[in-house]
Design an enzyme around this catalytic site. Structure first.
Site, short mmCIF file in Angstrom:
data_model
loop_
_atom_site.label_atom_id
_atom_site.label_comp_id
_atom_site.label_asym_id
_atom_site.label_seq_id
_atom_site.Cartn_x
_atom_site.Cartn_y
_atom_site.Cartn_z
N ASP A 36 -15.95 -10.57 7.95
CA ASP A 36 -16.25 -11.06 6.61
C ASP A 36 -16.75 -9.86 5.80
OD1 ASP A 36 -17.16 -12.15 4.26
OD2 ASP A 36 -18.51 -13.60 5.20
N ASN A 63 -8.08 -2.08 1.87
CA ASN A 63 -7.03 -2.91 1.29
C ASN A 63 -7.53 -4.25 0.77
OD1 ASN A 63 -4.18 -3.64 0.84
ND2 ASN A 63 -4.52 -5.10 2.49
N TYR A 132 -12.25 -8.97 -12.91
CA TYR A 132 -11.51 -8.32 -11.82
C TYR A 132 -11.15 -6.89 -12.20
CZ TYR A 132 -7.42 -7.10 -8.98
OH TYR A 132 -6.53 -6.45 -8.17
N VAL A 167 2.48 -7.21 -6.99
CA VAL A 167 3.05 -7.21 -5.64
C VAL A 167 3.14 -8.66 -5.17
CG1 VAL A 167 2.86 -6.33 -3.30
CG2 VAL A 167 1.89 -5.02 -5.19
N THR A 169 2.58 -11.18 -2.96
CA THR A 169 1.78 -11.54 -1.79
C THR A 169 1.15 -12.90 -2.06
OG1 THR A 169 -0.25 -10.52 -2.63
CG2 THR A 169 1.24 -9.09 -1.40
#
Length: 226
Positions: A36, A63, A132, A167, A169
């Site tokens: 975590d 990542n 963000y 991307v 994902t």
């Protein structure tokens, strides 16, 4: 040998990938490790396990990242805090511990790669991603700050930021978890980058000669506007 730092929701997927890599005969071993990244104690425990089982870290790829739809004027503090914990603090803690691991073993040719975002270089007119974007601007600053500190320490460990655009994902589906149609539309509007494109960028960064420092590598779909 690669240790993956994973949320529990993708741990099973990585275990399956590990088995597929082994059966395909690829060199090395992929070892998933549940952690975590919003919990510093779990991060420290993970690095301790890596030291015990695998001696240490030579390459650290930060990542993990997430976004919540929490605008600046009306967003929930909990969502903001979670983005800071994962996108900024976890990245910094992993970087610190990876550097410590390298210096303890006199590794002077290691590499720290931060998977950043185009959102760390421009602010789009969408309230859903403004906070963000702030966390990704932090990653841009942290990467350059780390380069300067490594240089002052006369270290040859390198640091690189890789900044992708869109991307394909699970990212958008988690970001817009209450509106799956909106998430799907993100990936249907243009031909997006694939995860393989990012891994190719990582491979390139790791393959350049040791005297070459790639500070930031930006890549986006050809059809992406910003």
């Amino acid at each position: 040998m690669t240790a993956c730092l994973l949320a529990s929701s993708v741990l099973r997927v990585c275990r399956k990938l590990s088995a597929e890599c082994q059966s395909a005969g690829y060199s090395g071993t992929l070892i998933p490790y549940k952690c975590d990244l919003s919990n510093e104690e779990e991060i420290l425990s993970m690095f301790s396990a890596i030291k015990t089982l695998h001696k240490g870290v030579d390459v650290c790829i930060n990542n993990a990242g997430l976004a919540h739809s929490e605008p600046l004027l009306s967003g929930k503090t909990e969502g903001w805090r979670n983005m800071i914990d994962v996108n900024v603090l976890a990245l910094s803690i992993c970087t610190r511990e990876a550097y410590k691991s390298m210096t303890e073993r006199n590794v002077d040719d290691g590499h720290i790669i931060n998977i950043n975002s185009m959102s760390g270089h421009r602010v789009v007119p969408s309230a859903d991603v403004h906070f963000y974007s702030a966390t990704k601007y932090a990653v841009t600053a942290l990467t350059e700050g780390l380069r300067q500190e490594l240089r002052a320490a006369k270290s040859h460990i390198r640091v690189t930021s890789i900044s992708p655009g869109i991307v394909e994902t699970e990212f958008a589906f988690r970001h817009h978890n209450s509106d799956p149609e909106k998430a799907a539309a993100v990936y249907e509007s243009i031909k997006c980058l694939k995860a393989e494109d990012i891994s190719s960028a990582v491979t390139y960064v790791l393959s350049v000669p040791p005297h070459v420092q790639i500070g930031d590598l930006q890549l986006r779909p050809v059809e992406q506007v910003s």
